[in-house]
Scaffold this motif. Sequence first.
Motif, PDB file in Angstrom:
ATOM      1  N   TYR A  40      -0.851 -40.791  17.600  1.00 34.02           N
ATOM      2  CA  TYR A  40      -0.354 -41.264  18.884  1.00 34.02           C
ATOM      3  C   TYR A  40       0.515 -40.234  19.601  1.00 34.02           C
ATOM      4  N   LEU A 128       3.725 -51.849  17.754  1.00 36.97           N
ATOM      5  CA  LEU A 128       2.692 -52.415  16.899  1.00 36.97           C
ATOM      6  C   LEU A 128       2.788 -53.934  16.934  1.00 36.97           C
ATOM      7  N   PRO A 143      -1.988 -51.274  18.191  1.00 39.10           N
ATOM      8  CA  PRO A 143      -0.991 -50.620  19.039  1.00 39.10           C
ATOM      9  C   PRO A 143      -1.075 -51.125  20.483  1.00 39.10           C
TER      10      PRO A 143
END
Length: 164
Positions: A40, A128, A143
Amino acid sequence: MDSGDSRRKWQGIQAITNYKTTSPACDSDASLPDALNDFYIWFKAQNNVAVRKTIPPPYDQVLCLSMADVKRTLCRVNPWKSAGPDNIPDRVLRECAEQLAEVFTDIFNISLCSAVVPTCLKTTTIVLVPKKSMVSCLNDYRPVTLTLIVMKCFERLVMRHIKT
């Protein structure tokens, strides 16, 4: 087979192709959170382009947002949504739309003219969210990105132009 029963269709396709569903391994490997973080963080590219306020000729710019449109969009912000990474509550933007509209109109139009979104508007926070009620591993989360409300307003204004 009923044409409206998509679940049975997929079960039939899985039976024909001998497809076996396997749940991903949920080991207690400590490197999994680091791997997710590395994935990410890839999206956080740096944009260090300096932005200067210049007024382009009207025939050069495809989209020029008006202060009234920006103000209207800020006034429509939902005050009950969670704040983005800047922790500015939505109701502040909504209540101060009159004062902020001119500033954000300049920022949005400069961004459109230069075809560069300022780095500060691209800030996001990844949260999350559990997919299931009983979480047993990291794969049971999905996510969700929290973006700045100002950026969402900018996106809405551009989307409105594209749709017309």
